[in-house]
Design a protein around this motif. Structure first.
Motif, PDB file in Angstrom:
ATOM      1  N   ALA A  87       0.810  -1.420   0.058  1.00  0.00           N
ATOM      2  CA  ALA A  87       0.248  -0.085  -0.020  1.00  0.00           C
ATOM      3  C   ALA A  87       0.742   1.251  -0.066  1.00  0.00           C
ATOM      4  CB  ALA A  87      -1.030   0.287   1.130  1.00  0.00           C
ATOM      5  N   GLY A  88       2.090   0.952   0.571  1.00  0.00           N
ATOM      6  CA  GLY A  88       3.178   2.341   0.539  1.00  0.00           C
ATOM      7  C   GLY A  88       3.623   2.480  -1.092  1.00  0.00           C
ATOM      8  N   GLY A  92      -0.991   0.797  -4.080  1.00  0.00           N
ATOM      9  CA  GLY A  92      -1.781   1.217  -2.973  1.00  0.00           C
ATOM     10  C   GLY A  92      -2.839   2.275  -3.367  1.00  0.00           C
ATOM     11  N   ALA A  93      -2.813   2.955  -4.535  1.00  0.00           N
ATOM     12  CA  ALA A  93      -3.770   4.081  -4.702  1.00  0.00           C
ATOM     13  C   ALA A  93      -5.153   3.470  -5.056  1.00  0.00           C
ATOM     14  CB  ALA A  93      -3.346   4.713  -6.174  1.00  0.00           C
ATOM     15  N   ARG A  94      -5.122   2.374  -5.262  1.00  0.00           N
ATOM     16  CA  ARG A  94      -6.466   1.640  -5.477  1.00  0.00           C
ATOM     17  C   ARG A  94      -7.243   1.679  -4.234  1.00  0.00           C
ATOM     18  NH1 ARG A  94      -6.212  -4.563  -6.249  1.00  0.00           N
ATOM     19  NH2 ARG A  94      -4.138  -3.797  -7.572  1.00  0.00           N
ATOM     20  N   TYR A  95      -6.791   1.798  -3.186  1.00  0.00           N
ATOM     21  CA  TYR A  95      -7.489   1.751  -1.938  1.00  0.00           C
ATOM     22  C   TYR A  95      -7.578   2.918  -1.197  1.00  0.00           C
ATOM     23  CZ  TYR A  95      -8.049  -3.392  -2.189  1.00  0.00           C
ATOM     24  OH  TYR A  95      -8.239  -4.837  -2.688  1.00  0.00           O
ATOM     25  N   ASP A  96      -7.192   4.211  -1.908  1.00  0.00           N
ATOM     26  CA  ASP A  96      -7.254   5.263  -1.367  1.00  0.00           C
ATOM     27  C   ASP A  96      -8.723   5.669  -0.927  1.00  0.00           C
ATOM     28  OD1 ASP A  96      -4.813   5.775  -1.446  1.00  0.00           O
ATOM     29  OD2 ASP A  96      -4.750   7.055  -3.212  1.00  0.00           O
ATOM     30  N   GLN A  97      -8.954   6.103   0.373  1.00  0.00           N
ATOM     31  CA  GLN A  97     -10.217   6.764   0.735  1.00  0.00           C
ATOM     32  C   GLN A  97     -11.425   6.084   0.002  1.00  0.00           C
ATOM     33  OE1 GLN A  97     -10.389  11.040   0.983  1.00  0.00           O
ATOM     34  NE2 GLN A  97      -8.015  11.009   1.119  1.00  0.00           N
ATOM     35  N   GLU A 113      -3.152  11.506 -11.719  1.00  0.00           N
ATOM     36  CA  GLU A 113      -3.108  12.996 -11.655  1.00  0.00           C
ATOM     37  C   GLU A 113      -4.024  13.543 -10.510  1.00  0.00           C
ATOM     38  OE1 GLU A 113      -5.388  12.136 -15.635  1.00  0.00           O
ATOM     39  OE2 GLU A 113      -4.147  11.292 -14.212  1.00  0.00           O
ATOM     40  N   ASP A 114      -4.654  12.588  -9.764  1.00  0.00           N
ATOM     41  CA  ASP A 114      -5.132  13.126  -8.702  1.00  0.00           C
ATOM     42  C   ASP A 114      -4.366  13.187  -7.601  1.00  0.00           C
ATOM     43  OD1 ASP A 114      -7.983  13.454  -9.320  1.00  0.00           O
ATOM     44  OD2 ASP A 114      -8.375  11.169  -9.039  1.00  0.00           O
ATOM     45  N   PHE A 115      -4.113  14.887  -7.204  1.00  0.00           N
ATOM     46  CA  PHE A 115      -3.003  14.920  -6.217  1.00  0.00           C
ATOM     47  C   PHE A 115      -3.631  14.891  -4.969  1.00  0.00           C
ATOM     48  CE2 PHE A 115      -0.965  16.889  -9.665  1.00  0.00           C
ATOM     49  CZ  PHE A 115       0.162  16.490  -9.594  1.00  0.00           C
ATOM     50  N   ALA A 116      -3.208  14.255  -3.753  1.00  0.00           N
ATOM     51  CA  ALA A 116      -3.745  14.273  -2.411  1.00  0.00           C
ATOM     52  C   ALA A 116      -3.679  15.572  -1.947  1.00  0.00           C
ATOM     53  CB  ALA A 116      -2.938  13.349  -1.634  1.00  0.00           C
ATOM     54  N   ASP A 117      -4.364  16.071  -0.494  1.00  0.00           N
ATOM     55  CA  ASP A 117      -4.463  17.162  -0.086  1.00  0.00           C
ATOM     56  C   ASP A 117      -3.076  17.800   0.012  1.00  0.00           C
ATOM     57  OD1 ASP A 117      -6.942  16.842  -0.019  1.00  0.00           O
ATOM     58  OD2 ASP A 117      -7.172  16.519   2.247  1.00  0.00           O
TER      59      ASP A 117
ATOM     60  N   ASP B  81       2.199  10.064  -0.242  1.00  0.00           N
ATOM     61  CA  ASP B  81       2.471  11.451  -0.819  1.00  0.00           C
ATOM     62  C   ASP B  81       3.771  11.697   0.025  1.00  0.00           C
ATOM     63  OD1 ASP B  81       0.122  11.542  -1.979  1.00  0.00           O
ATOM     64  OD2 ASP B  81      -1.152  12.182  -0.317  1.00  0.00           O
ATOM     65  N   LEU B  82       3.986  11.269   1.152  1.00  0.00           N
ATOM     66  CA  LEU B  82       5.300  11.672   1.886  1.00  0.00           C
ATOM     67  C   LEU B  82       6.549  11.276   1.278  1.00  0.00           C
ATOM     68  CD1 LEU B  82       6.297  13.394   4.169  1.00  0.00           C
ATOM     69  CD2 LEU B  82       6.071  11.154   5.484  1.00  0.00           C
ATOM     70  N   ARG B  83       6.356  10.027   0.724  1.00  0.00           N
ATOM     71  CA  ARG B  83       7.495   9.382  -0.066  1.00  0.00           C
ATOM     72  C   ARG B  83       7.702  10.178  -1.445  1.00  0.00           C
ATOM     73  NH1 ARG B  83       7.495   5.623  -4.148  1.00  0.00           N
ATOM     74  NH2 ARG B  83       5.358   5.330  -3.808  1.00  0.00           N
TER      75      ARG B  83
END
Lengths: 316, 112
Positions: A87-88, A92-97, A113-117, B81-83
């Motif tokens: 997931a790191g 792992g993006a598949r299981y985001d939120q 291209e979806d940036f996290a907060d 994100d941090l990585r």
């Protein structure tokens, strides 16, 4: 760390199975590596606790351990990869939120291209998000499909229908030359958006079944073509299968096994370019050699002085 | 590597087919859709092991699972994100990296 499973779980030798289970649960909750992904110390402790519970949690194994039949080592779990190790990574993006019930509204959905907060804030988009906070617009979920296609369908391209669990069916145009493991993105074919958000995408991962005759190398196709002894000696015109049907090809006089002939433009057509087909010759003799062939070979052996192995001898 | 339902259940001893299907329906694990049912890859299998740990070994109640999974998913997204930020930072000139580290340290000390 102690090797004694009783000490590791913090229970006495006379503890009941229920006590052991309780002790294990308590430790597991505080040590589970997926709850502390960046703490290797906790991971090591958790593994020791798991190994201890593997023995003591099982009455039969516990009895054998108490009797000295098995030791505390050798019971350790194999080097298992934990969820956070996947997931790191980008996968792992598949299981985001979460994208379904119980996870809140499905933002993002793992599109690159979806940036996290954190990125939105970095690039100063924080201000733009002010106002109208109660109006939620979000992109729909990405849906993932796994599609197995035959070698020839992958080489030539084809159309395939995939049925979703809800019975809906989407048609997928598999482009010519698609590679094994390649993922096609069908924009807007995923889950519906929230509010005025756009629909998600369908991500189709292609698995290509191998072919018994054709082998692929980039956009080129290679096959091995068995030929007879007389075709090799005299030359011949033979039919050769290609991904688009048989074509006629001439075998030169005096062909050898392993010799490669090129059929230009008979490979995979992708965009403006088309690959070639390589034909590797292989001289095949009949299972049963008849008298005539034997006599022929003996006569030839008498007369000829050809040695195909001079090169090998010189190099060894 | 992709596995079908039955293979997954054989590979993860603690997992029953019933639980597997239930968890997929709940959206706790999200396999890709194949022509003959769902197909699971490495990350799905690792996640199923985690679900077994949470649900079976730690006996977390069903209604708590979405909360725990939501937190875990959030945690992993943040780690990713941090990585990426760290990797991007590693490519910057030394003075930029130093300035960023100093600024972060300053904020941490200020209790921001």
């Amino acid at each position: 760390m102690s090797n004694d499973p009783y000490k590791i779980l913090g229970v006495s030798k006379s503890a009941t199975q229920a006590d052991i289970k309780k002790a294990y649960r308590k430790l597991a909750k505080s040590l589970h590596p997926d709850l502390h992904p960046d703490d290797p110390g906790k991971q090591a402790e958790f593994q020791a606790v798991s190994a201890a519970y593997d023995i003591l949690g099982d009455t039969e194994k516990r009895r054998r351990f108490d009797a000295g039949e098995i030791d505390a080592s050798g019971q350790e779990r194999a080097d298992q990869r934990y969820y956070h190790q996947y997931a790191g990574q980008d996968a792992g993006a598949r299981y985001d939120q979460g994208q379904r019930a119980g996870f809140g509204p499905g933002f993002g959905g793992g599109r690159e291209e979806d940036f996290a907060d954190i990125f939105s804030e970095l690039f100063g988009q924080r201000a733009r998000r002010g106002g109208a906070a109660h109006e939620v617009h979000a992109r729909g979920n990405d849906l993932r499909y796994h599609l197995e296609v035959d070698f020839l369908d992958a080489a030539r391209g084809s159309r395939r229908a995939v049925t979703m669990p809800d019975g809906k069916s989407i048609e997928i145009a598999v482009p010519a030359g698609v590679r094994d493991g390649q993922t096609l993105r069908l924009r807007g074919k995923g889950g519906p958006g929230i509010g005025q958000g756009p629909a998600g995408d369908a991500l189709v991962t292609i698995a290509v079944r191998p072919h018994p005759v054709f082998v692929r190398d980039g956009d080129d196709i290679e096959i091995e073509l068995p030929i007879t002894f007389d075709e090799a000696v005299l030359g011949a015109r033979v039919d050769v299968p290609t991904i688009n049907g048989p074509v006629s090809m001439s075998i030169p006089k005096g062909a050898s096994s392993g010799q490669r002939l090129r059929l230009k433009g008979k490979g995979i057509a992708r965009g403006k370019t088309t690959g070639d087909q390589t034909v590797r010759l292989k001289i095949v003799l009949p299972k049963k050699i008849d008298d005539e062939m034997t006599a022929l070979a003996e006569r030839w052996k008498e007369a000829a002085s050809f040695d195909p192995r001079t090169d090998i001898r010189r190099k060894t | 590597m992709t596995l079908d339902e039955r293979t997954v259940v054989t590979r993860i001893e603690r997992l029953t087919l019933r639980d597997l299907r239930l968890w997929v329906r709940e959206g706790w694990v999200r396999p890709a859709q194949g022509q003959h049912g769902p197909v699971f890859d490495d990350i799905d299998v690792a996640r199923l092991r985690l679900l077994c740990d949470l649900k079976k070994d730690m006996a977390l109640p069903t209604d708590v699972m979405p909360i725990v999974l939501g937190l875990i998913d959030h945690l992993n997204r943040t780690r990713r994100d941090l990585r990426r930020v760290t990797e991007a930072l590693d490519q910057q000139p030394l003075e930029v990296r130093r300035a960023v580290i100093a600024a972060v340290r300053h904020r941490a000390e200020a209790g921001d």
